[in-house]
Design a protein around this motif. Structure first.
Motif, PDB file in Angstrom:
ATOM      1  N   ALA A  70      -4.105  16.055   0.191  1.00 34.80           N
ATOM      2  CA  ALA A  70      -4.610  16.574   1.466  1.00 34.80           C
ATOM      3  C   ALA A  70      -3.461  16.997   2.375  1.00 34.80           C
ATOM      4  CB  ALA A  70      -5.477  15.523   2.151  1.00 34.80           C
ATOM      5  N   LEU A  71      -2.399  16.206   2.408  1.00 32.01           N
ATOM      6  CA  LEU A  71      -1.243  16.545   3.234  1.00 32.01           C
ATOM      7  C   LEU A  71      -0.546  17.799   2.714  1.00 32.01           C
ATOM      8  CD1 LEU A  71       0.212  12.995   3.901  1.00 32.01           C
ATOM      9  CD2 LEU A  71      -0.577  14.596   5.636  1.00 32.01           C
ATOM     10  N   GLU A  72      -0.412  17.894   1.392  1.00 29.29           N
ATOM     11  CA  GLU A  72       0.229  19.092   0.824  1.00 29.29           C
ATOM     12  C   GLU A  72      -0.601  20.341   1.093  1.00 29.29           C
ATOM     13  OE1 GLU A  72       2.835  17.061  -2.809  1.00 29.29           O
ATOM     14  OE2 GLU A  72       0.882  17.958  -3.262  1.00 29.29           O
ATOM     15  N   ASP A 102      -2.587  20.684   3.833  1.00 29.20           N
ATOM     16  CA  ASP A 102      -2.529  20.945   5.277  1.00 29.20           C
ATOM     17  C   ASP A 102      -1.174  21.503   5.712  1.00 29.20           C
ATOM     18  OD1 ASP A 102      -5.106  20.052   5.487  1.00 29.20           O
ATOM     19  OD2 ASP A 102      -4.610  18.087   6.348  1.00 29.20           O
ATOM     20  N   PHE A 103      -0.130  21.247   4.915  1.00 30.39           N
ATOM     21  CA  PHE A 103       1.207  21.768   5.217  1.00 30.39           C
ATOM     22  C   PHE A 103       1.659  22.602   4.015  1.00 30.39           C
ATOM     23  CE2 PHE A 103       0.722  17.901   7.684  1.00 30.39           C
ATOM     24  CZ  PHE A 103       1.238  18.238   8.929  1.00 30.39           C
ATOM     25  N   PRO A 104       1.259  23.873   3.962  1.00 29.99           N
ATOM     26  CA  PRO A 104       1.532  24.716   2.792  1.00 29.99           C
ATOM     27  C   PRO A 104       3.015  24.732   2.412  1.00 29.99           C
ATOM     28  CG  PRO A 104       0.008  25.819   4.270  1.00 29.99           C
ATOM     29  CD  PRO A 104       0.479  24.595   4.996  1.00 29.99           C
ATOM     30  N   GLY A 105       3.255  24.675   1.097  1.00 31.17           N
ATOM     31  CA  GLY A 105       4.626  24.672   0.596  1.00 31.17           C
ATOM     32  C   GLY A 105       5.247  23.294   0.502  1.00 31.17           C
ATOM     33  N   THR A 106       4.565  22.295   1.050  1.00 29.74           N
ATOM     34  CA  THR A 106       5.114  20.938   1.065  1.00 29.74           C
ATOM     35  C   THR A 106       4.929  20.256  -0.289  1.00 29.74           C
ATOM     36  OG1 THR A 106       4.793  20.650   3.442  1.00 29.74           O
ATOM     37  CG2 THR A 106       4.842  18.636   2.109  1.00 29.74           C
ATOM     38  N   VAL A 107       5.962  19.514  -0.696  1.00 28.63           N
ATOM     39  CA  VAL A 107       5.910  18.703  -1.915  1.00 28.63           C
ATOM     40  C   VAL A 107       6.270  17.272  -1.524  1.00 28.63           C
ATOM     41  CG1 VAL A 107       6.867  18.302  -4.201  1.00 28.63           C
ATOM     42  CG2 VAL A 107       6.579  20.648  -3.375  1.00 28.63           C
ATOM     43  N   ILE A 108       5.404  16.321  -1.882  1.00 26.47           N
ATOM     44  CA  ILE A 108       5.634  14.915  -1.557  1.00 26.47           C
ATOM     45  C   ILE A 108       5.815  14.136  -2.854  1.00 26.47           C
ATOM     46  CG2 ILE A 108       4.672  12.831  -0.471  1.00 26.47           C
ATOM     47  CD1 ILE A 108       2.961  14.751   1.288  1.00 26.47           C
ATOM     48  N   ALA A 109       6.939  13.451  -2.984  1.00 27.59           N
ATOM     49  CA  ALA A 109       7.211  12.643  -4.182  1.00 27.59           C
ATOM     50  C   ALA A 109       7.384  11.191  -3.749  1.00 27.59           C
ATOM     51  CB  ALA A 109       8.456  13.151  -4.898  1.00 27.59           C
ATOM     52  N   LEU A 110       6.358  10.361  -3.992  1.00 29.94           N
ATOM     53  CA  LEU A 110       6.436   8.943  -3.639  1.00 29.94           C
ATOM     54  C   LEU A 110       7.440   8.250  -4.552  1.00 29.94           C
ATOM     55  CD1 LEU A 110       2.648   8.076  -3.144  1.00 29.94           C
ATOM     56  CD2 LEU A 110       4.282   8.991  -1.480  1.00 29.94           C
ATOM     57  N   GLN A 111       8.181   7.306  -4.000  1.00 30.54           N
ATOM     58  CA  GLN A 111       9.232   6.625  -4.754  1.00 30.54           C
ATOM     59  C   GLN A 111       8.915   5.151  -5.024  1.00 30.54           C
ATOM     60  OE1 GLN A 111      12.049   8.501  -5.873  1.00 30.54           O
ATOM     61  NE2 GLN A 111      10.536  10.014  -5.225  1.00 30.54           N
ATOM     62  N   ARG A 160       0.839  -1.207   0.000  1.00 34.02           N
ATOM     63  CA  ARG A 160       0.000   0.000   0.000  1.00 34.02           C
ATOM     64  C   ARG A 160       0.862   1.240   0.000  1.00 34.02           C
ATOM     65  NH1 ARG A 160      -2.027   4.303   2.732  1.00 34.02           N
ATOM     66  NH2 ARG A 160      -4.292   4.685   2.639  1.00 34.02           N
ATOM     67  N   VAL A 161       0.489   2.223  -0.804  1.00 36.74           N
ATOM     68  CA  VAL A 161       1.111   3.546  -0.759  1.00 36.74           C
ATOM     69  C   VAL A 161      -0.002   4.579  -0.589  1.00 36.74           C
ATOM     70  CG1 VAL A 161       2.978   2.784  -2.289  1.00 36.74           C
ATOM     71  CG2 VAL A 161       1.017   4.013  -3.238  1.00 36.74           C
ATOM     72  N   PRO A 162       0.324   5.760  -0.081  1.00 37.17           N
ATOM     73  CA  PRO A 162      -0.701   6.795   0.050  1.00 37.17           C
ATOM     74  C   PRO A 162      -1.323   7.126  -1.312  1.00 37.17           C
ATOM     75  CG  PRO A 162       1.264   7.380   1.294  1.00 37.17           C
ATOM     76  CD  PRO A 162       1.628   6.186   0.472  1.00 37.17           C
ATOM     77  N   SER A 163      -2.624   7.350  -1.324  1.00 43.88           N
ATOM     78  CA  SER A 163      -3.331   7.679  -2.565  1.00 43.88           C
ATOM     79  C   SER A 163      -3.027   9.111  -2.984  1.00 43.88           C
ATOM     80  CB  SER A 163      -4.835   7.516  -2.367  1.00 43.88           C
ATOM     81  OG  SER A 163      -5.313   8.503  -1.462  1.00 43.88           O
ATOM     82  N   ASP A 164      -3.362   9.426  -4.233  1.00 49.82           N
ATOM     83  CA  ASP A 164      -3.193  10.801  -4.719  1.00 49.82           C
ATOM     84  C   ASP A 164      -3.973  11.770  -3.847  1.00 49.82           C
ATOM     85  OD1 ASP A 164      -1.639   9.787  -6.731  1.00 49.82           O
ATOM     86  OD2 ASP A 164      -3.181   9.960  -8.297  1.00 49.82           O
TER      87      ASP A 164
END
Length: 435
Positions: free
Chosen positions: A369-371, A373-382, A360-364
């Protein structure tokens, strides 16, 4: 200087980098073109340098317009191809020989020893296919513990701390199995260069053994413009407790000003001596606080992609600005502390398994939602569901990176608090875990 649109060719250009490039100062006057598909240099461990050089040459020759700059942001193989392509098409770059004085680890240490001998570890080159390699390393004056790595590596791959003979023979087994993935294409690059006999004898299949150095690790980002060496930012590299794997890169550095000043002075001295010019670089250092000693770890012949977002958040523009300006023959136009955050970091969310299958990986939607809730955050799943962790390219020898997370904050303390809160909601699951 021409007032028309200037054509900038980017080796391995992907959508992520294109978006950043379009926000640079002066970008309205540039047209960015990709040469060599990103998947040929990013998500693979097989590099046919000769074929890629031929492909790029054909594409550039067929282009209906001027070739004003050829750039890249990747380490091997991109960094080593750029001087060859730039020489062919008459665009700005450092020479291949000066680049190899940075990237060929044995040649680099030899050159460094000539000007900053007190800031490099004891070292020797050895052939991992020589059954007497351990004896030869001892004869060169290196004893346990020491570190081994290929003459040319990418990231932290195939780097090992050696505390016992058993450690060494385990490392040798891995090196013999995998070193050709980098060594063979690197040797193709060496064929294009004029090398001293001593260096030509130490090709890509050789390894380095070095005295263990350590301390507070950081990276000096800099460039050379028409012989003028400029260090414009220092980024800290902070590790997970008790292991070699990186936890996060943080900018600006928290090192004492006197130490940062000394690192800039060493950087100026070594890059002038190498003859590096008209290109970006970064140098990794350790500050051993106990001995109050600075060690030069290695020189990279490019900006760090991992740092682009950090400079954007803190200074206001990605340090890709440096690469583009230099390639076009301009002094880089980097702002300072004009960004939205006082501090920024790239976090590596890791697992320390021998292997596992991702279930399982986090969904789009969860990532979005996380990006939000935390302004400026960038999440790149690997990773992706069903993927075996051992198939991930460019990992260190101890862990696997599940996600890269870029964040900004008003202080280092708040940065870590926000990261902890985010990770609690970024859920991965696994099966067939090998601990």
């Amino acid at each position: 200087m021409s007032t028309g649109v200037r054509n900038v060719f980017v080796v391995g250009l992907n959508d992520f980098n294109r978006e950043r490039l379009e926000t640079l100062r002066g970008a309205g006057a540039y047209r960015f073109h990709g040469i060599i598909a990103p998947e040929a240099v990013y998500d693979t461990e097989v590099f046919d340098i000769a074929a890629m050089l031929e492909e790029a040459t054909r594409a550039l020759e067929a282009f209906d317009g001027g070739v004003d700059a050829i750039v890249g942001y990747m380490d091997f193989p991109v960094s080593t191809m750029l001087p060859i392509l730039c020489e062919r098409f008459g665009t700005r770059s450092t020479s291949l020989e000066s680049l190899l004085k940075c990237e060929h680890k044995y040649w680099s240490r030899k050159v460094q020893k000539e000007v900053i001998p007190d800031h490099i570890p004891a070292f020797t080159a050895f052939d991992p296919f020589d059954d007497d390699a351990l004896t030869r390393i001892g004869e060169a004056g290196l004893y346990f513990p020491f570190f081994v790595k290929p003459i040319k590596s990418s990231g932290s791959r195939l780097g090992f701390r050696i505390d016992t003979p058993e450690d060494f023979y385990h490392a040798i087994e891995r090196l013999r199995e995998d070193i050709g993935l980098i060594a063979d294409p690197f040797n193709t690059v060496l064929e294009h260069a004029r090398l001293p006999d001593e260096i030509a004898a130490v090709d890509g299949h050789f390894c380095m053994a070095e005295e263990i150095i350590g301390g507070w690790q950081c990276t000096v980002e800099g460039y050379v413009f028409e012989g003028d060496v400029v260090s414009y930012g220092i980024v800290d590299s902070l590790r997970y407790p008790q292991v070699l794997s990186f936890f996060h890169y943080r900018y600006p550095s928290g090192l004492p000003d006197t130490i940062q000043d000394k690192m800039r002075e060493l950087t100026d001295r070594v890059m002038r001596h190498i003859g590096f010019d008209d290109s970006a670089f970064n140098i990794e250092y350790f500050w051993d606080e106990v001995q109050d000693r600075i060690w030069l770890l290695e020189i990279n012949t490019r900006i760090s992609q991992s740092h682009c977002d950090l400079f954007e958040k803190v200074d206001g523009v990605s340090n890709q600005q440096v690469t583009i300006d230099l390639a076009l023959g301009q002094r880089p136009d980097m702002p300072h502390r004009q960004g939205d955050y006082a501090v920024a970091a790239k976090f590596f969310h890791r697992v320390f398994f021998v292997d596992a299958v991702v279930t399982r990986v986090p969904s789009d939607e969860e990532v979005a939602a996380l990006e939000a809730d935390f302004p400026g955050t960038v999440i790149a799943l690997q990773v992706t569901p069903g993927q075996r962790l051992s198939t991930l390219p460019e990992q260190d020898s101890y862990s696997y990176a599940l996600a890269y997370i870029w964040m900004g904050a008003e202080s280092p303390e708040r940065l870590l608090e926000n990261y902890d809160r985010l990770i609690a909601r970024l859920v991965f699951e696994f099966d067939e875990i090998e601990g």
